[in-house]
Design a protein around this motif. Structure first.
Motif, PDB file in Angstrom:
ATOM      1  N   SER A  38     164.205  48.846 -19.815  1.00 40.15           N
ATOM      2  CA  SER A  38     165.177  47.908 -20.387  1.00 40.15           C
ATOM      3  C   SER A  38     166.539  48.013 -19.718  1.00 40.15           C
ATOM      4  O   SER A  38     167.382  47.138 -19.891  1.00 40.15           O
ATOM      5  CB  SER A  38     165.302  48.121 -21.893  1.00 40.15           C
ATOM      6  N   ALA A  39     166.767  49.068 -18.969  1.00 41.95           N
ATOM      7  CA  ALA A  39     168.028  49.228 -18.245  1.00 41.95           C
ATOM      8  C   ALA A  39     168.071  48.252 -17.066  1.00 41.95           C
ATOM      9  O   ALA A  39     167.056  47.632 -16.713  1.00 41.95           O
ATOM     10  CB  ALA A  39     168.148  50.663 -17.739  1.00 41.95           C
ATOM     11  N   ARG A  40     169.237  48.148 -16.455  1.00 39.58           N
ATOM     12  CA  ARG A  40     169.352  47.314 -15.248  1.00 39.58           C
ATOM     13  C   ARG A  40     168.409  47.890 -14.197  1.00 39.58           C
ATOM     14  O   ARG A  40     168.357  49.109 -14.009  1.00 39.58           O
ATOM     15  CB  ARG A  40     170.788  47.337 -14.763  1.00 39.58           C
ATOM     16  N   LYS A  41     167.676  47.018 -13.517  1.00 39.48           N
ATOM     17  CA  LYS A  41     166.650  47.497 -12.590  1.00 39.48           C
ATOM     18  C   LYS A  41     166.519  46.573 -11.390  1.00 39.48           C
ATOM     19  O   LYS A  41     166.864  45.388 -11.456  1.00 39.48           O
ATOM     20  CB  LYS A  41     165.309  47.625 -13.306  1.00 39.48           C
ATOM     21  N   HIS A  42     166.010  47.146 -10.304  1.00 38.98           N
ATOM     22  CA  HIS A  42     165.807  46.419  -9.057  1.00 38.98           C
ATOM     23  C   HIS A  42     164.495  46.911  -8.451  1.00 38.98           C
ATOM     24  O   HIS A  42     164.165  48.095  -8.553  1.00 38.98           O
ATOM     25  CB  HIS A  42     166.937  46.701  -8.063  1.00 38.98           C
ATOM     26  N   VAL A  43     163.775  46.013  -7.805  1.00 40.85           N
ATOM     27  CA  VAL A  43     162.556  46.412  -7.109  1.00 40.85           C
ATOM     28  C   VAL A  43     162.576  45.811  -5.711  1.00 40.85           C
ATOM     29  O   VAL A  43     163.000  44.665  -5.525  1.00 40.85           O
ATOM     30  CB  VAL A  43     161.270  45.994  -7.876  1.00 40.85           C
ATOM     31  N   LYS A  44     162.175  46.606  -4.740  1.00 42.02           N
ATOM     32  CA  LYS A  44     162.028  46.132  -3.367  1.00 42.02           C
ATOM     33  C   LYS A  44     160.539  46.190  -3.062  1.00 42.02           C
ATOM     34  O   LYS A  44     159.919  47.241  -3.147  1.00 42.02           O
ATOM     35  CB  LYS A  44     162.818  47.014  -2.408  1.00 42.02           C
ATOM     36  N   VAL A  45     159.968  45.045  -2.744  1.00 41.47           N
ATOM     37  CA  VAL A  45     158.521  44.933  -2.536  1.00 41.47           C
ATOM     38  C   VAL A  45     158.214  44.921  -1.043  1.00 41.47           C
ATOM     39  O   VAL A  45     158.862  44.229  -0.261  1.00 41.47           O
ATOM     40  CB  VAL A  45     157.983  43.646  -3.212  1.00 41.47           C
ATOM     41  N   TYR A  46     157.213  45.711  -0.675  1.00 43.02           N
ATOM     42  CA  TYR A  46     156.741  45.821   0.703  1.00 43.02           C
ATOM     43  C   TYR A  46     155.293  45.339   0.740  1.00 43.02           C
ATOM     44  O   TYR A  46     154.363  46.105   0.468  1.00 43.02           O
ATOM     45  CB  TYR A  46     156.833  47.270   1.178  1.00 43.02           C
ATOM     46  N   PRO A  47     155.056  44.073   1.076  1.00 43.07           N
ATOM     47  CA  PRO A  47     153.712  43.483   0.999  1.00 43.07           C
ATOM     48  C   PRO A  47     152.669  44.158   1.889  1.00 43.07           C
ATOM     49  O   PRO A  47     151.504  44.216   1.520  1.00 43.07           O
ATOM     50  CB  PRO A  47     153.913  42.033   1.438  1.00 43.07           C
ATOM     51  N   ASP A  48     153.076  44.680   3.036  1.00 41.21           N
ATOM     52  CA  ASP A  48     152.107  45.216   4.001  1.00 41.21           C
ATOM     53  C   ASP A  48     152.019  46.728   4.020  1.00 41.21           C
ATOM     54  O   ASP A  48     151.474  47.305   4.962  1.00 41.21           O
ATOM     55  CB  ASP A  48     152.455  44.706   5.405  1.00 41.21           C
ATOM     56  N   PHE A  49     152.537  47.397   2.999  1.00 34.29           N
ATOM     57  CA  PHE A  49     152.541  48.860   2.988  1.00 34.29           C
ATOM     58  C   PHE A  49     151.822  49.398   1.765  1.00 34.29           C
ATOM     59  O   PHE A  49     151.696  48.741   0.742  1.00 34.29           O
ATOM     60  CB  PHE A  49     153.978  49.390   3.055  1.00 34.29           C
ATOM     61  N   ALA A  50     151.355  50.653   1.922  1.00 37.20           N
ATOM     62  CA  ALA A  50     150.594  51.304   0.851  1.00 37.20           C
ATOM     63  C   ALA A  50     151.407  52.481   0.306  1.00 37.20           C
ATOM     64  O   ALA A  50     152.609  52.362   0.104  1.00 37.20           O
ATOM     65  CB  ALA A  50     149.240  51.755   1.393  1.00 37.20           C
ATOM     66  N   HIS A  51     150.753  53.613   0.117  1.00 34.63           N
ATOM     67  CA  HIS A  51     151.356  54.823  -0.453  1.00 34.63           C
ATOM     68  C   HIS A  51     151.878  55.670   0.708  1.00 34.63           C
ATOM     69  O   HIS A  51     151.270  56.663   1.095  1.00 34.63           O
ATOM     70  CB  HIS A  51     150.296  55.577  -1.264  1.00 34.63           C
ATOM     71  N   GLU A  52     152.987  55.271   1.264  1.00 34.15           N
ATOM     72  CA  GLU A  52     153.534  55.899   2.469  1.00 34.15           C
ATOM     73  C   GLU A  52     155.036  55.693   2.466  1.00 34.15           C
ATOM     74  O   GLU A  52     155.586  55.056   1.571  1.00 34.15           O
ATOM     75  CB  GLU A  52     152.927  55.218   3.702  1.00 34.15           C
ATOM     76  N   GLY A  53     155.710  56.221   3.479  1.00 37.41           N
ATOM     77  CA  GLY A  53     157.131  55.960   3.617  1.00 37.41           C
ATOM     78  C   GLY A  53     157.360  54.472   3.824  1.00 37.41           C
ATOM     79  O   GLY A  53     156.680  53.840   4.632  1.00 37.41           O
ATOM     80  N   LEU A  54     158.265  53.905   3.078  1.00 39.28           N
ATOM     81  CA  LEU A  54     158.537  52.473   3.162  1.00 39.28           C
ATOM     82  C   LEU A  54     159.713  52.254   4.105  1.00 39.28           C
ATOM     83  O   LEU A  54     160.776  52.840   3.920  1.00 39.28           O
ATOM     84  CB  LEU A  54     158.832  51.909   1.771  1.00 39.28           C
ATOM     85  N   PRO A  55     159.536  51.419   5.132  1.00 42.62           N
ATOM     86  CA  PRO A  55     160.568  51.270   6.156  1.00 42.62           C
ATOM     87  C   PRO A  55     161.889  50.753   5.586  1.00 42.62           C
ATOM     88  O   PRO A  55     161.927  49.750   4.891  1.00 42.62           O
ATOM     89  CB  PRO A  55     159.962  50.264   7.141  1.00 42.62           C
TER      90      PRO A  55
END
Length: 78
Positions: free
Chosen positions: A48-65
């Motif tokens: 319920s707090a302020r939130k943001h999401v960054k989606v990486y369509p071509d990545f899995a469970h790894e470091g996200l560029p």
């Protein structure tokens, strides 16, 4: 540790998400099979707090560029 996990069973973090009160940033790889996006979004939607999401369509469970830079910028601005 396995003994503790066996006693606790499966814990779904979506049930703990409403407790989050701080502004939150989340990075999600849509190809993740370890932590499927459906479970990540279930938790995200219950924050319920302020939130943001960054989606990486071509990545899995790894470091996200670029996510480390995004996270640092987020932390510097809160």
């Amino acid at each position: 540790m396995d003994e503790i996990f066996n006693k606790l069973g499966y814990i779904d973090v979506q049930h703990l998400a409403p407790r989050i009160k701080a502004e939150t940033l989340m990075g999600t790889g849509l190809m993740d099979t370890v932590c499927p996006p459906s479970s990540q979004f279930a938790a995200y939607n219950k924050i319920s707090a302020r939130k943001h999401v960054k989606v990486y369509p071509d990545f899995a469970h790894e470091g996200l560029p670029g996510f480390n830079d995004t996270a640092m910028e987020f932390l510097l601005n809160i």
